[in-house]
Design an enzyme around this catalytic site. Structure first.
Site, PDB file in Angstrom:
ATOM      1  N   SER A  75       0.799  -1.224   0.000  1.00 13.44           N
ATOM      2  CA  SER A  75       0.000   0.000   0.000  1.00 13.44           C
ATOM      3  C   SER A  75       0.832   1.275   0.000  1.00 13.44           C
ATOM      4  CB  SER A  75      -0.950   0.003   1.192  1.00 13.44           C
ATOM      5  OG  SER A  75      -0.244  -0.206   2.391  1.00 13.44           O
TER       6      SER A  75
ATOM      7  N   HIS B  67      -5.357  -3.185  -2.916  1.00 14.36           N
ATOM      8  CA  HIS B  67      -5.051  -2.259  -4.013  1.00 14.36           C
ATOM      9  C   HIS B  67      -5.012  -2.916  -5.381  1.00 14.36           C
ATOM     10  CE1 HIS B  67      -4.251   1.018  -1.252  1.00 14.36           C
ATOM     11  NE2 HIS B  67      -3.710   0.111  -0.475  1.00 14.36           N
TER      12      HIS B  67
ATOM     13  N   LYS C 174     -11.707   0.811  -2.148  1.00 17.12           N
ATOM     14  CA  LYS C 174     -10.681   1.469  -2.962  1.00 17.12           C
ATOM     15  C   LYS C 174     -11.148   1.491  -4.419  1.00 17.12           C
ATOM     16  CE  LYS C 174      -7.458   1.048   0.692  1.00 17.12           C
ATOM     17  NZ  LYS C 174      -6.703   0.168   1.555  1.00 17.12           N
TER      18      LYS C 174
HETATM   19  C1  LIG Z   1      -6.573   0.095   2.983  1.00 20.12           C
HETATM   20  C2  LIG Z   1      -5.994  -1.229   3.313  1.00 20.12           C
HETATM   21  C3  LIG Z   1      -6.615  -2.084   4.228  1.00 20.12           C
HETATM   22  C4  LIG Z   1      -7.780  -1.637   5.065  1.00 20.12           C
HETATM   23  O1  LIG Z   1      -8.927  -1.574   4.315  1.00 20.12           O
HETATM   24  P1  LIG Z   1     -10.115  -0.596   4.778  1.00 20.12           P
HETATM   25  O2  LIG Z   1     -11.294  -1.090   4.070  1.00 20.12           O
HETATM   26  O3  LIG Z   1      -9.692   0.773   4.389  1.00 20.12           O
HETATM   27  O4  LIG Z   1     -10.233  -0.753   6.272  1.00 20.12           O
HETATM   28  C5  LIG Z   1      -6.100  -3.350   4.394  1.00 20.12           C
HETATM   29  N1  LIG Z   1      -5.003  -3.751   3.719  1.00 20.12           N
HETATM   30  C6  LIG Z   1      -4.362  -2.933   2.855  1.00 20.12           C
HETATM   31  C7  LIG Z   1      -3.159  -3.441   2.145  1.00 20.12           C
HETATM   32  C8  LIG Z   1      -4.837  -1.653   2.641  1.00 20.12           C
HETATM   33  O5  LIG Z   1      -4.181  -0.840   1.830  1.00 20.12           O
END
Ligand SMILES: *Cc1c(COP(=O)(O)O)cnc(C)c1O
Length: 388
Positions: free
Chosen positions: A178, A206, A237
């Protein structure tokens, strides 16, 4: 109260204090602190958060089922959209079943806590997301952190642990990291986990919707979709909604329904969310989705190419997440402020989100960015980095 206040002052003095900014708009433009800016730090990679098909699906489900779900999943909070989306996600990921969670954070903590215990051993990439790290802690399994994407080091660690093996073994990794935007070596990880009789969990927060010919994620892109045991992904996302899922065999899903505390003890997502997520999957799997992915890839290549040509260090970025390494917190945040004045909004990232000395600007490209705007932004980023 005095103590917290002193601690906040200390953070401030170290250039490490975090504050909130209100952002009005989903990109590519938004209003931040009263000014119109180019949004370069949203994970709404395909622009679906504002797509009319998602808004209509959410509104229709709200009128049909209500603004909230009314209860947790095991009580009366499993509404038709929740069940339909789970079926849909299982098909999308080619798994037996899928389970929704209220967020990616809840999913990762709840999956690891629900499936693993003190006899088990979890091998975890050193740059894994905070929610995976907390999940390892909550599981009470022993965890072994391996150097980032280092297959040889992981192999040595697996071999060293093998003689005194007791319980289940899990290898867990982000699909796309991330904060670095690089991709896990999933094929090599599959070979290792098969050789050492371990399970493999991939957090594809992602990659979901973005990577692979059909947007099925990092594993599709690398040609190993059917070999991942636990496929976690998020809906907040690229899919433009909220929440997360695990796609896995029935026995895993049924275990989580019985054991995963964030799943059991929390009101389920509002019905508008799974309804909108199904509309997002419709787009991801259509020719429109393929076009958005192609636009995103074109934008990312162009933008990263511009920054790279100017001599900036983009780490090993190979995706729409484009980090620009700065180093220390104070210059990183100074660049962020300067860029905001120039009409470009991207966040500086500091420890503990990234390791000490690796503070960076984390730019994220969207399919809906205009290449001319990206060109302009790249020029301002290069100038700000040189100046600071
Ligand atoms: C954003 C993210 C999460 C958390 O997801 P949310 O739905 O925002 O709580 C988990 N793992 C990774 C790699 C992320 O980038």
């Amino acid at each position: 109260m005095d103590r917290w206040s002193r601690e906040l002052d200390e953070l401030d003095a170290a250039g490490m204090r975090r504050t909130l900014r209100t952002v009005d708009g989903q990109g590519p433009r938004a209003v931040v602190d009263g000014r119109d800016v180019l949004l370069l730090c949203s994970n709404n990679y395909l622009g679906l958060a504002g797509h009319p098909a998602l808004l209509e699906a959410a509104a229709a489900a709200t009128w049909r089922y209500g603004a909230g779900s009314g209860a947790s999943r095991l009580v009366s909070g499993t509404l038709p959209p929740h069940a339909q989306l789970e079926e849909r996600l299982a098909t999308f990921k080619g798994s037996e079943a899928a389970l929704l969670f209220n967020s990616g954070f809840a999913a990762n903590t709840g999956i690891l806590q629900g499936l693993f215990g003190p006899d088990d051993l979890i091998f975890s990439d050193e740059l894994n997301h905070a929610s995976l790290i907390d999940g390892c802690r909550l599981s009470r399994a022993r965890s072994v952190v391996y150097p980032h994407r280092d297959i040889q080091a992981l192999e040595r660690l697996l071999a060293a642990e093998a003689p005194r093996r007791k319980g289940r073994w899990l290898i867990v990794t982000d699909g796309v990291f991330s904060m670095d935007g690089d991709i896990a070596p999933l094929v090599a990880l599959c070979e290792l986990k098969e050789r050492f009789d371990a399970l493999l969990m991939v957090d594809d927060a992602h990659g979901t919707g973005v990577l692979g010919a059909n947007g099925r994620g990092t594993a599709e892109q690398l040609g190993c979709l059917g070999r991942i045991d636990l496929q976690m992904g998020t809906l907040g996302k690229a899919l433009g909604c909220a929440g997360a899922y695990l796609a896995a065999p029935h026995v895993v899903i049924n275990t989580l329904i019985n054991r995963s505390r964030p799943f059991i003890f929390s009101t389920s997502l509002p019905p508008s969310v799974p309804a909108a997520a199904m509309a997002a999957l419709d787009i991801v799997e259509s020719s429109e989705g393929a076009r958005l992915r192609a636009d995103l890839e074109r934008n990312r290549k162009f933008f990263a190419g511009r920054l790279h040509a100017a001599g900036l260090d983009l780490l090993a970025s190979a995706t729409q997440i484009v980090p620009v390494l700065v180093g220390e917190p104070a210059p990183t945040m100074a660049i962020t402020r300067r860029l905001l004045d120039d009409g470009i909004f991207l966040q500086g990232i500091r420890p503990p989100t990234v390791p000490e000395g690796t503070c960076r600007l984390r730019a994220t490209v969207m399919a809906t960015h205009d290449p001319a705007d990206l060109d302009h932004a790249a020029g301002l980023i290069v100038a700000a980095c040189r100046k600071v």
